[in-house]
Design an enzyme around this catalytic site. Structure first.
Site, PDB file in Angstrom:
ATOM      1  CG  HIS A  91       3.807  22.387 -13.152  1.00 48.99           C
ATOM      2  ND1 HIS A  91       5.179  22.539 -13.146  1.00 48.99           N
ATOM      3  CD2 HIS A  91       3.402  22.543 -11.860  1.00 48.99           C
ATOM      4  CE1 HIS A  91       5.579  22.788 -11.909  1.00 48.99           C
ATOM      5  NE2 HIS A  91       4.527  22.800 -11.116  1.00 48.99           N
ATOM      6  CB  CYS A  92       2.456  16.799 -11.753  1.00 51.61           C
ATOM      7  SG  CYS A  92       1.658  15.794 -10.478  1.00 51.61           S
ATOM      8  CB  VAL A  93       0.039  20.760  -8.113  1.00 53.41           C
ATOM      9  CG1 VAL A  93      -1.077  19.744  -7.894  1.00 53.41           C
ATOM     10  CG2 VAL A  93       0.223  21.625  -6.865  1.00 53.41           C
TER      11      VAL A  93
END
Length: 276
Positions: A128-130
Site C-alpha cells: 500500500h503506497c501512501v
C-alpha cells in the site's frame, strides 16, 4: 454476512482527496518551477536555444511522471471477482493452497492479500503506497513502476541542472536568502534522486523476477530453508527475465512506457508457474 469491499470508484475518490497525494503533486510543482525558472534560467536562460531545449525535456519528463502518477493513484489495483471460486484440484497440482479471507468472508486467489488500509483483498498485492493513497497491485503496477521511472529521470535531470548552475555560474552567496535557497534545493534534489532512484532499482529487481514485495519477504525464509536442506530455491512465478517483463509491461515493447496500455492483463486470479 459478507462484508462489503470498497469498489474502484470509492478508492479513486479517496486517493484524490488524500493530503499525501496533494503533497506529492505540490513537490512535483515545486521541483518543476525551481528547475526551470530559477536554476535553468540563471544557468542558460530560457530564451536561448539550449535553455529552451532543456526546458522542453524537463517539461516532458514531469508531464509523463504526473500522468503515470494519476493512472497509478486512480486505477483499481485489482479486486477479487465476486464469482471467484478456487479450483482445489488445479491448486494442488501447482503446489498452491486455497486461502480464505476472514475479513472479506471470501476465498482469495494466489498472490492476493488483504490490505488493512483499503479494507479489501487486492489481486497480486505488492504494497500500500501512501504517496498515491492506493494499493499497488495487479491492475496498476505497470503505471506505478513507470511513474517511479519518470520520477527518477526527472529528479536526476533537475539535480544535474542545479549542479551545472551551481558550478558554472557565479552567485551572490553573500546574500543569506540566496544561500538558503541553494542549500535547500540541493538537499531536496539529492534526496529525491537517491530515494526514488533506489526505489526504481528495487522494483526493477522485483519486475525481472516476477515477484512482489510481499513475496520477496516470504522468499527470504524459503531460500534459507532450501539452503539448509541443500537445495536451490527459485520463485515459482519466475518464468525468466524476458517473460517476466512482458507479463507486466506487455508483449509490445513500443507500449512499455504507456501506463494505460494494459490490454495484456487478464483477470489476475491465475498465474503461470515455472516448471523448475
Amino acid at each position: 454476512m459478507v462484508r462489503r469491499r470498497g469498489g474502484p470508484a470509492a478508492a479513486s475518490a479517496t486517493a484524490v482527496a488524500s493530503p499525501a497525494v496533494v503533497g506529492t503533486v505540490a513537490v512535483m510543482a515545486l521541483v518543476y518551477y525551481s528547475t526551470l525558472f530559477v536554476f535553468l534560467d540563471h544557468w542558460l536562460g530560457l530564451g536561448t536555444s539550449a535553455g529552451a531545449a532543456h526546458a522542453a525535456a524537463v517539461s516532458l519528463a514531469v508531464a509523463a511522471c504526473f500522468f503515470s502518477f494519476v493512472c497509478a493513484a486512480a486505477a483499481d489495483p485489482g479486486s477479487v471477482p465476486a464469482s471467484f471460486a478456487p479450483d482445489a484440484e488445479a491448486a494442488q497440482g501447482q503446489g498452491l493452497k486455497s486461502r480464505y479471507c476472514d475479513k472479506c468472508c471470501m476465498f482469495k486467489p494466489p498472490r492476493s492479500h488483504h490490505c488493512k488500509v483499503c479494507k479489501r483483498c487486492v489481486l497480486k498485492m505488492d504494497h500500500h503506497c501512501v504517496w498515491i493513497n492506493n494499493c499497488v497491485g495487479y491492475g496498476n503496477y505497470k503505471a506505478f513502476i513507470i511513474c517511479v521511472l519518470n520520477a527518477t529521470i526527472g529528479s536526476l535531470y533537475s539535480f544535474v541542472i542545479f549542479l551545472c548552475d551551481l558550478l558554472l555560474k557565479e552567485h551572490e552567496f553573500h546574500i543569506l536568502s540566496v544561500k538558503i535557497v541553494y542549500i535547500l534545493a540541493g538537499v531536496l534534489f539529492f534526496f529525491l534522486s537517491l530515494t526514488i532512484g533506489s526505489l526504481l532499482c528495487w522494483h526493477i529487481y522485483l519486475l525481472c523476477h516476477n515477484m512482489t514485495t510481499i513475496e520477496y519477504r516470504e522468499a527470504v525464509r524459503a531460500k534459507w530453508l532450501a539452503k539448509k536442506s541443500g537445495q536451490k530455491y527459485r520463485h515459482r512465478f519466475d518464468l525468466g527475465t524476458r517473460k517476466n517483463i512482458q507479463m507486466i509491461l506487455g508483449p509490445n515493447i513500443l507500449c512499455w512506457l504507456c501506463p494505460t496500455a494494459t490490454g495484456h492483463l487478464k483477470d489476475g486470479t491465475d498465474f503461470q508457474i515455472t516448471n523448475n
